[in-house]
Design an enzyme around this catalytic site. Structure first.
Site, short mmCIF file in Angstrom:
data_model
loop_
_atom_site.label_atom_id
_atom_site.label_comp_id
_atom_site.label_asym_id
_atom_site.label_seq_id
_atom_site.Cartn_x
_atom_site.Cartn_y
_atom_site.Cartn_z
N TYR A 64 -68.94 2.05 -74.97
CA TYR A 64 -67.95 3.11 -75.08
C TYR A 64 -68.48 4.24 -75.96
O TYR A 64 -69.31 4.01 -76.85
CB TYR A 64 -66.67 2.61 -75.75
CG TYR A 64 -65.89 1.56 -75.01
CD1 TYR A 64 -64.86 1.90 -74.13
CD2 TYR A 64 -66.15 0.20 -75.21
CE1 TYR A 64 -64.12 0.94 -73.46
CE2 TYR A 64 -65.42 -0.78 -74.55
CZ TYR A 64 -64.41 -0.40 -73.68
OH TYR A 64 -63.68 -1.38 -73.02
N ASP A 78 -53.53 5.79 -80.92
CA ASP A 78 -54.28 6.77 -80.14
C ASP A 78 -53.51 8.09 -80.10
O ASP A 78 -52.44 8.21 -80.69
CB ASP A 78 -54.59 6.25 -78.73
CG ASP A 78 -53.34 5.97 -77.90
OD1 ASP A 78 -52.41 6.80 -77.93
OD2 ASP A 78 -53.27 4.93 -77.23
N ARG A 171 -59.10 1.07 -79.98
CA ARG A 171 -58.06 1.70 -80.81
C ARG A 171 -57.96 1.02 -82.17
O ARG A 171 -57.86 1.68 -83.20
CB ARG A 171 -56.70 1.62 -80.10
CG ARG A 171 -56.54 2.61 -78.98
CD ARG A 171 -55.19 2.46 -78.31
NE ARG A 171 -55.08 1.22 -77.55
CZ ARG A 171 -53.97 0.51 -77.42
NH1 ARG A 171 -52.87 0.89 -78.03
NH2 ARG A 171 -53.96 -0.57 -76.67
#
Length: 216
Positions: A64, A78, A171
């Protein structure tokens, strides 16, 4: 199986629904790992008997690139959430950030976010959270192979690349990194660049996939 680059502002289950409609018939369609609506990136679809491979694909290493916004924590961890709490941002530099990254490399304990698809009594945690009930699950072990600093803007934004195994919530990782830096933070941007050998280069856009299959 087919790898699709999921665009932002669409949920993973909607991609499955669109794929099923495009293919037609009673073909079973599943995806190997949810991507949040605000995130984009690799979403692997499995069809028919290949849906049995979902858990195998989900277990593959993932890559990621993510951006943390410092000073504020949202209820969802988020950018889509409401401000939950905020604080000042201490003076930071690349060395301090890299030292904190090291603390999150290897096998670590992580508490899943209260806004997640994990279930309790048959209901997803986000269903409770939307009603104001924050369910805190027990921490669980995850493995993070590496975290690399991509950019620090010197103010309130950190971009990093992470290689991790199944079960990692980026997150939660962003929030935990911010806390270790002495502040709060939420995940502002997220791209899933790779799942195993599935990359952007060998993936279709959602539009390409739908056009190819509706022509058949």
């Amino acid at each position: 199986t087919c790898s699709i680059w999921k665009p932002v502002d669409i949920i993973s289950n909607d991609v499955v629904r669109l794929a099923k409609t495009a293919i037609g018939g009673d073909v079973k369609v599943g995806h190997a790992g949810t991507l949040d609506p605000f995130a984009e990136g690799i979403l692997v679809l499995c069809f028919g008997k290949k849906t049995k491979k979902v858990s195998e694909i989900m277990a593959m290493e993932k890559e990621y690139i993510a951006q943390i916004k410092l000073g504020i924590e949202t209820d969802t961890l988020d950018r889509t959430g409401s401000v939950y709490r905020q604080t000042d941002i201490p003076k930071l530099n690349n060395r301090i950030i890299l030292e904190v990254f090291q603390k999150f490399t290897g096998t670590i304990s992580q508490t899943p976010p209260s806004f997640s698809a994990l279930k309790l009594n048959g209901k997803c945690l986000y269903e409770y959270a939307r009603k104001g009930i924050r369910i805190i699950k027990k921490p669980r072990e995850i493995t993070i192979d590496s975290i690399c600093l991509v950019d620090y803007d010197g103010v309130d934004s950190i971009t990093f690349k992470v290689l991790c195994n199944s079960g990692t919530y980026i997150r939660s990782l962003a929030s935990d990194i911010a806390k270790e830096l002495g502040t709060y933070g939420y995940l502002n941007n997220l791209q899933r660049l790779r799942i195993g050998d599935y990359t952007k280069e060998n993936s279709l856009t959602l539009e390409e996939f739908l056009n190819e299959n509706t022509k058949q």
